[in-house]
Write an enzyme that holds these catalytic residues in place. Sequence first.
Site, PDB file in Angstrom:
ATOM      1  N   GLU A   4      -0.355  -4.130  -2.099  1.00 50.61           N
ATOM      2  CA  GLU A   4       0.861  -3.823  -2.471  1.00 50.61           C
ATOM      3  C   GLU A   4       1.687  -3.998  -1.144  1.00 50.61           C
ATOM      4  OE1 GLU A   4       2.155   0.187  -3.671  1.00 50.61           O
ATOM      5  OE2 GLU A   4       4.207  -0.430  -3.828  1.00 50.61           O
TER       6      GLU A   4
ATOM      7  N   LYS B 166      -0.516   3.882   4.849  1.00 47.36           N
ATOM      8  CA  LYS B 166       0.604   2.953   5.407  1.00 47.36           C
ATOM      9  C   LYS B 166       1.882   3.544   5.788  1.00 47.36           C
ATOM     10  CE  LYS B 166      -0.439  -0.107   1.755  1.00 47.36           C
ATOM     11  NZ  LYS B 166      -0.099  -1.166   0.861  1.00 47.36           N
TER      12      LYS B 166
ATOM     13  N   ARG C 185     -12.923   5.281   0.293  1.00 47.91           N
ATOM     14  CA  ARG C 185     -12.237   4.452   1.077  1.00 47.91           C
ATOM     15  C   ARG C 185     -12.654   4.663   2.596  1.00 47.91           C
ATOM     16  NH1 ARG C 185      -7.259   5.093  -0.528  1.00 47.91           N
ATOM     17  NH2 ARG C 185      -6.085   4.591   1.412  1.00 47.91           N
TER      18      ARG C 185
END
Length: 567
Positions: free
Chosen positions: A43, A278, A268
């Site tokens: 994204e 982020k 992850r």
Amino acid sequence: MEELKIQDEEKEPRSLNFIEEIIEDDIRNGVNEGRVHTRFPPEPNGYLHIGHAKSICLNFGLAKKYQGKTNLRFDDTNPVKEDTEYVDSIMEDVKWLGFDWEDRLFYASDYFEQIFEYAMILIRKEKAYVCDMTAEEMSETRGTPTRPGKESPFRTRSVEENLDLFTRMRHGEFPDGTRVLRARIDMASPNMQMRDPVLYRILHAHHHRTGDQWCIYPMYDFAHGQSDSIERITHSICTLEFEVHRPLYDWFIREIGIYVPRQIEFARLNMTYTVMSKRKLLELVQEGYVNGWDDPRMPTICGLRRRGFTPESIRNFTEIIGVAKRDNVIDVSLLEFCIRENLNKHANRLMAVLNPVKIIIDNYPDDQEEELESVNNPEDESQGKRKIPFSKTLFIEREDFMEEPPNKFFRLAPGREVRLKAAYIIKCENVVKDPITGIINEIHCTYDPMTKSGMPDSSRKVKGTLHWVSEKQAVKIEVRLYDRLFIKENPDDIEGDKTFKDYLNPDSLKVITAFAEPEVINAKIYEKYQFERIGYFSVDKDSTPQNLVFNRVVPLKDSWTKAEKVK
Ligand code: ATP
Ligand code: MG
């Protein structure tokens, strides 16, 4: 491609990871005619970090291994947070890591019309409805994992009314937040994701690609799986938190009746002394705790690049950590190990003194200068040799001298001998101190002329070898000593009313002036060196011939393993 030792061992077939096993099973069973097509779907709302590097290497790596393809697709469904600055940086980072999406660059926003059509299909099938509840009402009626939710009073709207309202939503008739389109699934489902999730929201916002064309935007969940389907992705690899979304994605695909990608979840990457979200990284940038996304202390790919990491070292790191099915935390020292290994092979050596003290060689002729030779890289003969000037006055590290040394101190001390790297053996005769402070100003030595290369006593052994630079020819350089950004092993594990920012390391950057041998003036931006006995350094992008700037990539040895235990 890479010359790392570990990579060499990798050439021996290692056992398959669980994703490879799934893919090989699919190939054997002729699923998708044996086709392997993956994608990396960022994204564009921030810069990529080392966790994304894991995903990039995995997706592109699998396609390469199975002669497949990988798309780069921007999942740009949230216009408020997205920006072309991020799009550009992401493309640069993926390329820098060594991967190529060829002509397969896509944007979820390219599919907005198609996704709108999918929503219309669901409405016509009575599988979606326009809901006028407020966000608060919706969350109040959602229930809990153990208590079913309450059905919306708008759930029974007719197909005609829904088609009409949804079309009018598209045409901008309603303000933000007044209505949403929801899936009609099951408000009592034990999986909260299935409780009539929102598919579309009204958002009069400018999109970085579609401009003002849309004022309704699909939710990520209603765009991601369909985008994979449109691109005929065979193996849609994502992180574990999407496991609970899988039934929903499958429901959409089935109800709409389109191609079915297979979603596979993996753990992850989490790393000690690092925050990876982020949102948190953006906070550090916006609030000025670091100097931008590419601050060399950031775990971003551009930060690591600026610090002096190489693509090979990062690829190798992601290969070593493998893919796991359970969440885990990787020790950041493993990443540091990978760059050390890599630069040991590829970085030329140079001598630089970071904390200088003066050596005067009393028996060396006052005006004499000579050039000594040293190999640039003992691991790579092709790098040749360089000349290093030697003279009567030199610098060594202050830490390499002790007036009253303990037994195991093999460096310089009164009456003791050491070898100067690529030069002579010297012996300390006496020291001159500042009469007031007591700080040592000069260390007086004698040298043995028979001990340099080519002379009869060149192979005479002494316990210690020191790096040095000749004062007269020394070049002043700016050195940025970077250290870990956080002092806490898990900065996300916050106590009391603290925030992750309370665990920032106050000593994560020290800027000093150092003295380097004159060879340093040839250093180009991003070029890497091993400063002998100190560590690996990379020329910063801000470096100029007038002000050479070096970033410390890593010290030569891991100094944290011990320090951690003290803390
Ligand atoms: P963050 O949680 O840091 O904000 P994100 O998941 O929101 O990251 P995306 O842009 O959606 O960021 O991520 C793109 C791809 O990278 C996704 O497939 C995501 O699963 C993967 N990814 C993100 N973070 C990690 C990580 N730490 N380890 C492995 N893969 C990751
Ligand atoms: Mg995400």
